[in-house]
Motif scaffolding. Structure first.
Motif, PDB file in Angstrom:
ATOM      1  N   THR A 236       0.442  -1.021-104.024  1.00  0.00           N
ATOM      2  CA  THR A 236      -0.460  -0.350-103.090  1.00  0.00           C
ATOM      3  C   THR A 236      -0.342  -0.971-101.709  1.00  0.00           C
ATOM      4  OG1 THR A 236      -2.271  -1.878-103.574  1.00  0.00           O
ATOM      5  CG2 THR A 236      -2.069   0.095-104.969  1.00  0.00           C
ATOM      6  N   ALA A 237      -0.938  -0.319-100.720  1.00  0.00           N
ATOM      7  CA  ALA A 237      -0.944  -0.861 -99.365  1.00  0.00           C
ATOM      8  C   ALA A 237      -1.623  -2.221 -99.326  1.00  0.00           C
ATOM      9  CB  ALA A 237      -1.652   0.113 -98.423  1.00  0.00           C
ATOM     10  N   GLN A 238      -2.673  -2.403-100.147  1.00  0.00           N
ATOM     11  CA  GLN A 238      -3.369  -3.686-100.204  1.00  0.00           C
ATOM     12  C   GLN A 238      -2.448  -4.788-100.718  1.00  0.00           C
ATOM     13  OE1 GLN A 238      -6.940  -4.624 -99.565  1.00  0.00           O
ATOM     14  NE2 GLN A 238      -5.724  -6.495 -99.546  1.00  0.00           N
ATOM     15  N   VAL A 239      -1.702  -4.491-101.769  1.00  0.00           N
ATOM     16  CA  VAL A 239      -0.775  -5.479-102.348  1.00  0.00           C
ATOM     17  C   VAL A 239       0.309  -5.843-101.339  1.00  0.00           C
ATOM     18  CG1 VAL A 239       0.974  -5.831-104.129  1.00  0.00           C
ATOM     19  CG2 VAL A 239      -1.238  -4.815-104.726  1.00  0.00           C
ATOM     20  N   ILE A 240       0.851  -4.845-100.649  1.00  0.00           N
ATOM     21  CA  ILE A 240       1.890  -5.104 -99.652  1.00  0.00           C
ATOM     22  C   ILE A 240       1.344  -5.948 -98.505  1.00  0.00           C
ATOM     23  CG2 ILE A 240       3.390  -4.006 -97.932  1.00  0.00           C
ATOM     24  CD1 ILE A 240       3.680  -1.660 -99.883  1.00  0.00           C
ATOM     25  N   ALA A 241       0.126  -5.639 -98.053  1.00  0.00           N
ATOM     26  CA  ALA A 241      -0.490  -6.419 -96.976  1.00  0.00           C
ATOM     27  C   ALA A 241      -0.719  -7.858 -97.411  1.00  0.00           C
ATOM     28  CB  ALA A 241      -1.805  -5.775 -96.556  1.00  0.00           C
ATOM     29  N   ASP A 242      -1.168  -8.061 -98.649  1.00  0.00           N
ATOM     30  CA  ASP A 242      -1.387  -9.420 -99.151  1.00  0.00           C
ATOM     31  C   ASP A 242      -0.072 -10.196 -99.238  1.00  0.00           C
ATOM     32  OD1 ASP A 242      -4.078  -8.933 -99.357  1.00  0.00           O
ATOM     33  OD2 ASP A 242      -4.043  -8.515-101.519  1.00  0.00           O
ATOM     34  N   ALA A 243       0.999  -9.520 -99.666  1.00  0.00           N
ATOM     35  CA  ALA A 243       2.313 -10.184 -99.740  1.00  0.00           C
ATOM     36  C   ALA A 243       2.807 -10.551 -98.354  1.00  0.00           C
ATOM     37  CB  ALA A 243       3.308  -9.261-100.444  1.00  0.00           C
ATOM     38  N   PHE A 244       2.582  -9.668 -97.386  1.00  0.00           N
ATOM     39  CA  PHE A 244       2.997  -9.914 -96.003  1.00  0.00           C
ATOM     40  C   PHE A 244       2.301 -11.160 -95.447  1.00  0.00           C
ATOM     41  CE2 PHE A 244       3.173  -7.827 -91.504  1.00  0.00           C
ATOM     42  CZ  PHE A 244       4.086  -8.802 -91.106  1.00  0.00           C
ATOM     43  N   ILE A 245       0.990 -11.241 -95.631  1.00  0.00           N
ATOM     44  CA  ILE A 245       0.257 -12.376 -95.073  1.00  0.00           C
ATOM     45  C   ILE A 245       0.570 -13.663 -95.836  1.00  0.00           C
ATOM     46  CG2 ILE A 245      -1.908 -12.304 -96.400  1.00  0.00           C
ATOM     47  CD1 ILE A 245      -3.321 -12.516 -93.595  1.00  0.00           C
ATOM     48  N   ALA A 246       0.877 -13.563 -97.133  1.00  0.00           N
ATOM     49  CA  ALA A 246       1.274 -14.748 -97.907  1.00  0.00           C
ATOM     50  C   ALA A 246       2.579 -15.324 -97.370  1.00  0.00           C
ATOM     51  CB  ALA A 246       1.421 -14.387 -99.384  1.00  0.00           C
ATOM     52  N   GLY A 247       3.524 -14.431 -97.027  1.00  0.00           N
ATOM     53  CA  GLY A 247       4.787 -14.900 -96.467  1.00  0.00           C
ATOM     54  C   GLY A 247       4.606 -15.563 -95.119  1.00  0.00           C
ATOM     55  N   ALA A 248       3.772 -14.963 -94.253  1.00  0.00           N
ATOM     56  CA  ALA A 248       3.531 -15.540 -92.932  1.00  0.00           C
ATOM     57  C   ALA A 248       2.853 -16.902 -93.030  1.00  0.00           C
ATOM     58  CB  ALA A 248       2.681 -14.579 -92.105  1.00  0.00           C
TER      59      ALA A 248
END
Length: 394
Positions: A236-248
């Motif tokens: 989901t968009a939420q999962v993708i956003a969480d993965a993005f911020i985890a990487g940053a």
């Protein structure tokens, strides 16, 4: 060493002859150089001359001040000579142990987990794909658009980094983008975690320097976050956003920089935070990505007025950095904008003819660029002149 020419007689070594090898540092060679020479000497004596190296002494025994180089001495052994060599010796510099191990010189390393060994591309699991065929096509086009965006920006990135760093940012990122273009069609596109790991393998294999390490950290952390969710369908968009911020956040943790230090994080952190906020407010993935791209562009633009606090720019005087954006941050803004446009197109019904009509002529001749990728790159064209960024809408 076995020459018997007149005036050059050395040793007469028979196969299986026992010998002792002494490799002496003449003063200026590094321990690594001496160790490498010792290894090659043992291999040559064992494989080429078929003799048995029973003892090996490697170190600094007799120097010529700081002369760079080594001397190699070979002593034929019998039982008595071997006993004397092994006898206790008072000098501290004399090696206490010189026995040559019969363990193979090259021990194969243990296998690394999937996604960590960048020489092996992750494979698709046997389970059915989580993404539909159309979603897989959209992901591939998005990756291609992001890669082409970085490649097109390379000359400008190089110019900025020549002023603010060591000049290799553009070529390093371009190398990574080119490998992603070459590999993307072979990625396990239907499986999000192996897909993200594959992108990391491509980037780590092609990109050197700090950028390559940081991007691999970013991708690995994002993949780990996706894996922790135990996906049973497309993320989901939420999962993708969480993965993005985890990487940053992982880049900040291991790279030691934070937002405001004039690095790629000045574009990546506000983009990740903005994307998460947008998703929490109910925005679609396409809308959240557009907001994230805008935040990245604004953050990258702000680096023009920042003093370098991390990375190469921290060594450059502030007056030199003025009005010069951080190239790493600008690259993040470029590939994020391309991804955002790709997500927008994926959420809209576009026919091939309509996509082709929207593609400007100068993009049609780019090899390997499908019509959807051309449209991603043509929605908003960024032109940087003299260090400033202006937009031209096609």
């Amino acid at each position: 060493i076995t020459s018997q020419e007149e005036g050059r007689a050395y040793l007469c070594l028979a196969p299986s002859q026992r010998v002792a090898l002494l490799l002496n540092n003449l003063g200026g060679s590094t321990p690594m150089e001496v160790s490498l020479a010792t290894r090659h000497a043992i291999k040559a004596l064992t494989n080429d001359y078929r003799v048995q190296v029973c003892r090996c002494y490697c170190g600094t025994f007799m120097t010529a001040l700081d002369m760079a180089g080594i001397s190699i001495s070979i002593l034929k052994l019998d039982d008595e000579t071997l006993r004397l060599l092994d006898a206790p010796a008072a000098p501290e510099a004399w090696p206490r142990c010189a026995t040559v191990s019969d363990v193979p010189l090259m021990v194969p390393p243990p296998a690394l987990p999937m996604g960590i060994d960048v020489s092996r591309m992750p494979t698709a699991p046997s389970s059915p794909p989580l993404l539909t065929v159309e979603q897989q096509r959209s992901v591939c086009c998005a990756l291609q658009a992001a890669a082409f965006a970085v490649i097109r920006l390379e000359p400008q990135l190089t110019m900025w980094d020549t002023q603010a760093g060591d000049g290799d940012c553009g070529t390093t990122l371009k190398a990574g983008a080119e490998v992603v273009l070459a590999d993307c069609t072979s990625y396990p596109l239907g499986h999000p975690v192996p897909l993200v790991q594959s992108i990391g393998c491509s980037l780590a294999r092609a990109m050197g320097g700090t950028s390559g390490v940081l991007y691999h950290i970013f991708i690995s952390a994002a993949a780990a976050k996706l894996n922790a969710v135990q996906l049973v369908s497309a993320p989901t968009a939420q999962v993708i956003a969480d993965a993005f911020i985890a990487g940053a956040e992982m880049i900040s943790r291991y790279g030691g920089a934070t937002q405001g230090d004039r690095t790629m994080l000045d574009a990546m952190m506000p983009a990740a935070q903005t994307m998460r906020t947008a998703v929490l407010r109910g925005a679609s993935l396409a809308a959240a990505a557009q907001s994230a791209a805008a935040a990245a562009e604004a953050g990258a633009e702000k680096t023009k007025m920042m003093a370098g606090a991390a990375g190469r720019s921290s060594y450059v005087p502030a007056e030199v950095l003025k009005d010069v954006p951080d190239p790493g941050a600008m690259a993040v803004a470029a590939w994020l904008r391309a991804l955002a446009k790709a997500f927008e197109l994926a959420s809209t019904t576009l026919t091939t003819s309509h996509s082709s009509q929207n593609a400007p002529r100068h993009l049609e001749a780019v090899p390997g660029m499908c019509t959807r990728v051309r449209t991603c790159l043509s929605g908003v064209m960024g032109h940087w002149v003299g260090g400033g960024c202006t937009e031209r809408r096609i």
